[in-house]
Design an enzyme around this catalytic site. Structure first.
Site, PDB file in Angstrom:
ATOM      1  CG  ASP A   4      -2.026  -1.011   1.136  1.00 37.19           C
ATOM      2  OD1 ASP A   4      -2.279  -1.513   0.024  1.00 37.19           O
ATOM      3  OD2 ASP A   4      -2.646  -1.308   2.173  1.00 37.19           O
ATOM      4  CE1 TYR A  28       3.492  -5.786   5.562  1.00 36.52           C
ATOM      5  CE2 TYR A  28       3.012  -8.034   6.246  1.00 36.52           C
ATOM      6  CZ  TYR A  28       3.141  -7.088   5.245  1.00 36.52           C
ATOM      7  OH  TYR A  28       2.934  -7.441   3.942  1.00 36.52           O
ATOM      8  CG  ASP A  71      -5.350   2.976   5.494  1.00 30.99           C
ATOM      9  OD1 ASP A  71      -6.243   3.839   5.341  1.00 30.99           O
ATOM     10  OD2 ASP A  71      -4.647   2.573   4.552  1.00 30.99           O
ATOM     11  NE  ARG A  78      -5.209  -1.890   3.942  1.00 29.52           N
ATOM     12  CZ  ARG A  78      -5.969  -1.872   2.848  1.00 29.52           C
ATOM     13  NH1 ARG A  78      -7.025  -1.060   2.797  1.00 29.52           N
ATOM     14  NH2 ARG A  78      -5.710  -2.637   1.823  1.00 29.52           N
TER      15      ARG A  78
END
Length: 306
Positions: A40, A68, A82, A179
């Site tokens: 993203d 992550y 988000d 997300r």
């Protein structure tokens, strides 16, 4: 000039994966560059870029586990799940959670879980990407997909106030949406939630500390030292066992011939094939024929001039 290898890019926020490819093409003045899966625009971190013949292993990097570090904000949900989206639900948190409570909830997401892909995503339904439909104000039914959470750890918390936050480290399979994970964790806690920020810290063997910025790559290009930044093609394939052929078999590999293997293989297993002097030659797949194990070529990587 043309290069072959993999550059682990430190992707800056605000760029799409394709933007990163285009910028590297301009810096290196070469066309054959590909990314290893969309990240993203708002997400920063590890994005391996494949150059030259290395584009042929991009699919294997995409399949590797990712790691992550992200921050979840509790009390508000957004259209995009988000911080870039518009707030769609605002429910200030009235209770005080403890770090132990949060950690216990996170562990409930370990293992195989199901996720419904967000509307603002690159997933295709009927040949159309979901984010294209979302921008038209449409929302369609999406099928849940199974993903794997290998590890999820609570790193830090800021749990005071109406919109508490906490940061977690997640190791997961291909196709996992952090997300959506944040939204689902919030739901488990009884509140709307969204992902405040996200940084990818690993993609398979490529780690954050080994990545290069565009500025570092450009500086290396200016002094003719791009090769110093490149990881070899077989770095993307270290998850597969290796097999070394005899010197006289190297040409057979280049010609795409199958080779006889030893015992104790698994049908359909991929193998990295090397020459006696440790040159990476090919990726082969095992097959069993008449009680013997053989390897047949999946992809051959013959260097120019050989």
């Amino acid at each position: 000039m043309s290069f072959t290898g993999i550059i682990p890019l430190l992707k800056p926020p605000g760029m799409t994966s394709h933007d990163c490819v285009n910028k590297l093409r301009r810096i290196l003045k070469m066309k054959k560059i590909g990314h290893t899966g969309t990240l993203d625009p708002s997400v920063s971190g590890v994005l391996p870029l494949c150059l030259g013949h290395a584009t042929r292993v991009a699919e294997y990097i995409q399949d590797l586990p990712k790691e992550y570090v992200g921050t979840l904000s509790l009390g508000r949900s957004t259209t995009t799940e988000d911080a870039d989206g518009e707030v769609v639900e605002d429910k200030p948190v009235e209770e005080t959670f403890t770090g132990d409570q949060i950690a216990d909830i996170l562990q409930q997401f370990m293992g195989t879980i199901e996720q419904i892909p967000p509307m603002y995503s690159a997933v295709k339904v009927g040949g159309v990407r979901l984010h294209e439909l979302a921008r038209q104000g449409k929302e369609i039914e999406r099928k849940a997909r199974k993903v794997e959470i290998y590890r999820i750890d609570l790193l830090s918390t800021s749990l005071e106030g109406p919109y508490p936050e906490f940061t977690m480290h997640v190791k997961c399979s291909k196709g996992t949406y952090i997300r959506t994970l944040c939204v689902d964790i919030g739901r488990k806690l009884g509140y709307p939630a969204h992902m405040k920020n996200l940084n990818r810290v690993a993609s398979g063997p490529f780690k954050l500390q080994n990545c290069y910025t565009f500025e570092q790559i450009e500086e290396a290009a200016n002094r003719g030292a791009v090769e110093e930044l490149l990881k070899p093609i077989d770095w993307a394939l270290l998850q597969y066992p290796e097999f070394t052929v005899e010197r006289q078999q190297v040409q057979d590999i280049y010609n795409g011939k199958k080779i006889r293997l030893g015992p104790l293989y698994v049908d359909g297993q991929l193998l990295r094939i090397y020459s006696p002097d440790r040159r990476f030659l090919a990726l082969y797949r095992t097959i069993e024929q008449e009680g013997e194990w053989w390897g047949k070529p999946e992809k051959v990587f013959r260097l120019e001039g050989e």
